[in-house]
Design an enzyme around this catalytic site. Structure first.
Site, mmCIF file in Angstrom:
data_model
loop_
_atom_site.group_PDB
_atom_site.id
_atom_site.type_symbol
_atom_site.label_atom_id
_atom_site.label_comp_id
_atom_site.label_asym_id
_atom_site.label_seq_id
_atom_site.Cartn_x
_atom_site.Cartn_y
_atom_site.Cartn_z
ATOM 1 N N ASP A 181 -1.612 -2.656 9.478
ATOM 2 C CA ASP A 181 -1.932 -2.549 8.049
ATOM 3 C C ASP A 181 -2.515 -3.835 7.466
ATOM 4 O OD1 ASP A 181 -0.932 0.052 8.059
ATOM 5 O OD2 ASP A 181 1.077 -0.591 7.462
ATOM 6 N N ALA A 198 1.406 -7.486 4.489
ATOM 7 C CA ALA A 198 0.964 -8.208 3.289
ATOM 8 C C ALA A 198 1.326 -9.694 3.394
ATOM 9 C CB ALA A 198 1.565 -7.592 2.034
ATOM 10 N N ALA A 225 10.684 -3.180 5.905
ATOM 11 C CA ALA A 225 10.826 -1.880 6.586
ATOM 12 C C ALA A 225 10.874 -0.735 5.575
ATOM 13 C CB ALA A 225 12.074 -1.859 7.481
ATOM 14 N N GLY A 226 10.006 -0.816 4.555
ATOM 15 C CA GLY A 226 10.001 0.201 3.502
ATOM 16 C C GLY A 226 8.831 1.169 3.581
ATOM 17 N N GLY A 227 7.890 0.927 4.507
ATOM 18 C CA GLY A 227 6.728 1.824 4.620
ATOM 19 C C GLY A 227 5.607 1.471 3.667
ATOM 20 N N MET A 228 5.651 0.234 3.129
ATOM 21 C CA MET A 228 4.611 -0.187 2.175
ATOM 22 C C MET A 228 3.822 -1.402 2.655
ATOM 23 S SD MET A 228 6.159 0.337 -1.587
ATOM 24 C CE MET A 228 4.556 -0.051 -2.244
ATOM 25 N N ALA A 229 3.939 -1.715 3.944
ATOM 26 C CA ALA A 229 3.164 -2.810 4.553
ATOM 27 C C ALA A 229 3.585 -4.192 4.062
ATOM 28 C CB ALA A 229 1.660 -2.612 4.345
ATOM 29 N N GLY A 230 4.882 -4.376 3.807
ATOM 30 C CA GLY A 230 5.364 -5.684 3.352
ATOM 31 C C GLY A 230 5.062 -6.785 4.358
ATOM 32 N N GLY A 231 5.366 -6.544 5.621
ATOM 33 C CA GLY A 231 5.113 -7.569 6.653
ATOM 34 C C GLY A 231 3.626 -7.838 6.786
ATOM 35 N N LYS A 234 0.833 -1.218 0.000
ATOM 36 C CA LYS A 234 0.000 0.000 0.000
ATOM 37 C C LYS A 234 0.861 1.259 0.000
ATOM 38 C CE LYS A 234 1.138 1.044 4.370
ATOM 39 N NZ LYS A 234 1.889 2.222 4.802
#
Ligand code: C5P
Length: 305
Positions: free
Chosen positions: A148, A116, A108-114, A11
């Protein structure tokens, strides 16, 4: 033995307004998520024996990214969000599983990888063992795993309040081209919120009717940029190359630029690829639908499976 594949999108927060922390340490948010076409694919396979395990393979632009894969291997199995999602949903007396996470959203990129990873695992496990849970129930189960997770399950454009985990969908008929710049080093979400508190950046939160969806806004940007000042130059370079707006994605450090078409996306990426602080770039579309079961892995992930 049975197996299933699911994917969940990352996201971008188009709006991220942040209030002062409450007693539990969390910050109340008013945020607008847009799910974008960068996905985590999760393959859940039943295995003989009684020990579950999880393997993460990372990718950058559909090629394996050994450095990121090596870093992801350091996460202990029990702490992995995919494994925690499995534990949250698993019925008694089910076989052991292996979870393979094909990861394109930077850690830890601010795109909700974990989140997701957890969202895709919940959807996969629900289908693998025919649990019959609907999206709302999966969001409810996913909420304690990460703020998230509900947004990754829901997809589309959603308004999040509370910790960002209490959602309603927004009927926003847009088709966005985003270009993303990834950093060499991640930013820890708690560290960015702590910096936000140190800099006293909390403001009164808007009412949802007062939100203007036209403009990207991120109250965490000043905190993220104070920790990574070089990101400002990355965002501004996107404007010079023709982007309409840019934003720090969530708690950063990924920079997301909105562009009008593929040609401009190409120009922004070409500019960014020359910058020493940019590890990689990618073009995505949004909004896309939320976590779903897939028939098979994409070809590029099958090559590495
Ligand atoms: O829920 P999640 O695990 O993604 O949150 C990570 C950390 O980010 C929390 O432990 C908290 O420090 C911070 N956070 C916050 N307010 C939020 C969401 C996250 O302070 N609304």
């Amino acid at each position: 033995m049975a197996s299933i594949i699911a994917r969940a999108p990352g996201k971008v927060n188009r709006i991220l307004r942040v209030g002062a922390p409450t007693d539990d340490g969390y910050h109340p948010l008013v945020t607008v998520f847009e799910a974008v076409s960068l996905y985590e694919y999760v393959h859940v396979e039943e295995m003989p024996g009684n020990v579950d395990d999880v393997v993460t393979v990372c990718y950058l632009n559909q090629s394996e990214d050994p450095e990121a894969t090596h870093i992801a291997a350091a996460i202990h199995d029990v702490d992995h969000l995919a494994m925690r999602a499995l534990r949250a949903l698993r019925p008694p007396s089910t076989p052991a599983v292996r979870i393979t996470v094909h990861k394109s959203i930077p850690t830890a990129g601010g795109m909700a990888g974990g989140s997701a990873d957890a969202a895709a695992t919940l959807v996969a496990v629900n289908a693998l063992w025919d649990l019959g849970l609907g999206s709302d129930e999966l969001q409810q189960i996913g909420r304690p795993l990460g703020a998230d997770v509900p947004a990754c399950i829901a997809g589309g454009v959603t308004l999040g309040v509370g910790r960002g985990d209490v959602l309603e969908s927004i009927d926003d008929n847009v088709d966005h081209h985003w270009v993303l710049a990834f950093s060499y080093q991640g930013l820890s979400t708690p560290a960015v919120f702590a910096q936000f508190d140190r800099l006293n950046l909390a403001r009164d939160l808007p009412r949802k009717h007062d939100i203007d969806l036209q403009y990207l806004t991120n109250d965490l940007a000043a905190a993220a940029l104070s920790l990574r000042p070089e990101l400002e130059e990355v965002g501004n370079a996107a404007l010079e190359a023709g982007a309409q707006q840019w934003i720090v994605s969530g708690s950063g450090p990924t920079i997301a630029a909105l562009v009008s078409d593929e040609a401009t996306a190409g120009r922004v990426r070409a500019t960014w690829e020359l910058m020493p602080n940019v590890r990689g770039t990618c073009s995505v579309r949004g909004p896309v639908i939320g976590a779903e079961v897939c028939e098979k892995l994409p070809l590029w992930a099958r090559r590495c499976a």
